[in-house]
Design an enzyme around this catalytic site. Structure first.
Site, PDB file in Angstrom:
ATOM      1  N   ASN A   6       1.017  -1.284   0.129  1.00  0.00           N
ATOM      2  CA  ASN A   6       0.045  -0.241   0.043  1.00  0.00           C
ATOM      3  C   ASN A   6       0.767   1.118   0.081  1.00  0.00           C
ATOM      4  OD1 ASN A   6       0.628   0.527   2.886  1.00  0.00           O
ATOM      5  ND2 ASN A   6      -0.635  -1.515   3.238  1.00  0.00           N
ATOM      6  N   GLY A  51      -3.210 -10.362   2.956  1.00  0.00           N
ATOM      7  CA  GLY A  51      -2.836 -10.825   1.860  1.00  0.00           C
ATOM      8  C   GLY A  51      -1.253 -11.194   1.536  1.00  0.00           C
ATOM      9  N   VAL A  52      -0.923 -10.968   0.526  1.00  0.00           N
ATOM     10  CA  VAL A  52       0.530 -11.104   0.176  1.00  0.00           C
ATOM     11  C   VAL A  52       1.687 -10.363   0.886  1.00  0.00           C
ATOM     12  CG1 VAL A  52       0.856  -9.871  -1.952  1.00  0.00           C
ATOM     13  CG2 VAL A  52       2.129 -11.914  -1.793  1.00  0.00           C
ATOM     14  N   ASP A  53       1.126  -9.175   1.232  1.00  0.00           N
ATOM     15  CA  ASP A  53       1.968  -8.169   1.885  1.00  0.00           C
ATOM     16  C   ASP A  53       2.210  -8.810   3.378  1.00  0.00           C
ATOM     17  OD1 ASP A  53       3.145  -5.961   3.002  1.00  0.00           O
ATOM     18  OD2 ASP A  53       1.738  -4.573   2.411  1.00  0.00           O
ATOM     19  N   SER A  62      -3.308  -6.072  -7.007  1.00  0.00           N
ATOM     20  CA  SER A  62      -4.602  -5.380  -6.807  1.00  0.00           C
ATOM     21  C   SER A  62      -5.722  -6.119  -6.945  1.00  0.00           C
ATOM     22  CB  SER A  62      -4.686  -4.201  -8.042  1.00  0.00           C
ATOM     23  OG  SER A  62      -4.039  -3.211  -7.657  1.00  0.00           O
ATOM     24  N   THR A  63      -5.422  -7.518  -7.186  1.00  0.00           N
ATOM     25  CA  THR A  63      -6.836  -8.354  -7.164  1.00  0.00           C
ATOM     26  C   THR A  63      -7.213  -8.962  -5.870  1.00  0.00           C
ATOM     27  OG1 THR A  63      -5.491 -10.373  -8.024  1.00  0.00           O
ATOM     28  CG2 THR A  63      -6.064  -8.973  -9.810  1.00  0.00           C
TER      29      THR A  63
END
Ligand code: ADP
Length: 174
Positions: free
Chosen positions: A30, A38-40, A123-124
């Site tokens: 972000n 999520g992946v972050d 973004s998905t």
């Protein structure tokens, strides 16, 4: 699956990007580089606190851009933190911003003499970009870059689950 673009390999795999052994992996960050789900969340968890420390020093990253840190405890030497757009229906510049997040990630790789890189589907997840449209933009952006930059030898899309993998497979230009 694997395709050759100019002198480089473009590969789609179903897997977890935190396990990748490419020189760099890309994070779906972000703009505050503050970490998240999520992946972050997964990348910071596996990579350890050093990555967040570097992110804090950098301070932030505009949507559509990307910054680089080391990979901490990850197998990858670097993490490229790319900021994709939040999807608001598609008329607020989302396609251009998503393309730019991919292009700028690849630019950071070229600048740092990185020749293999793995991307998640930016973004998905939480950002809500419809995956079929996002996959077309992602692949087109990477293919265009590889046609002009043979220094990047390998790009892997590491897709989280069979549905994401199939969406990218279907979007791959033949
Ligand atoms: P964004 O906020 O950019 O939408 P998310 O992390 O929410 O980012 O989701 C981006 C994509 O990453 C989603 O398709 C999600 O399924 C996928 N993803 C989540 N965890 C992982 C992982 N460990 N490896 C690869 N992809 C992942």
């Amino acid at each position: 699956m694997k395709v050759i673009i100019n002198k480089s390999i473009l590969e789609l795999v179903d897997g977890d990007i935190t396990k990748e052994e490419t020189e760099a992996i890309v994070n779906a960050a972000n703009s505050g580089l503050r970490g998240g789900g999520g992946v972050d969340g997964a990348i910071h968890r596996v990579g350890g606190p050093q990555i967040m420390e570097e992110c804090r020093k950098i301070g932030g990253c505009p949507t559509g851009d990307a910054v680089i840190t080391t990979g901490g405890k990850l197998k990858a030497k670097y993490v490229i933190h790319a900021v994709g757009p939040v999807y608001h229906g598609g008329n607020r510049g989302e396609p251009e911003l998503l393309a730019s997040a991919y292009q700028n990630s690849l630019r950071r790789a070229s600048e740092n003499v990185i020749n293999s890189i793995s991307f998640p589907s930016l973004s998905t997840g939480a950002y809500g970009y419809p995956i079929d449209a996002a996959a077309r933009i992602a692949l087109k952006s990477v293919i265009e870059y590889l046609k002009e930059h043979e220094e990047i030898r390998l790009v892997r899309f590491v897709l989280f689950g069979a549905d994401a993998y199939r969406a990218y497979e279907a979007a791959l230009p033949t």
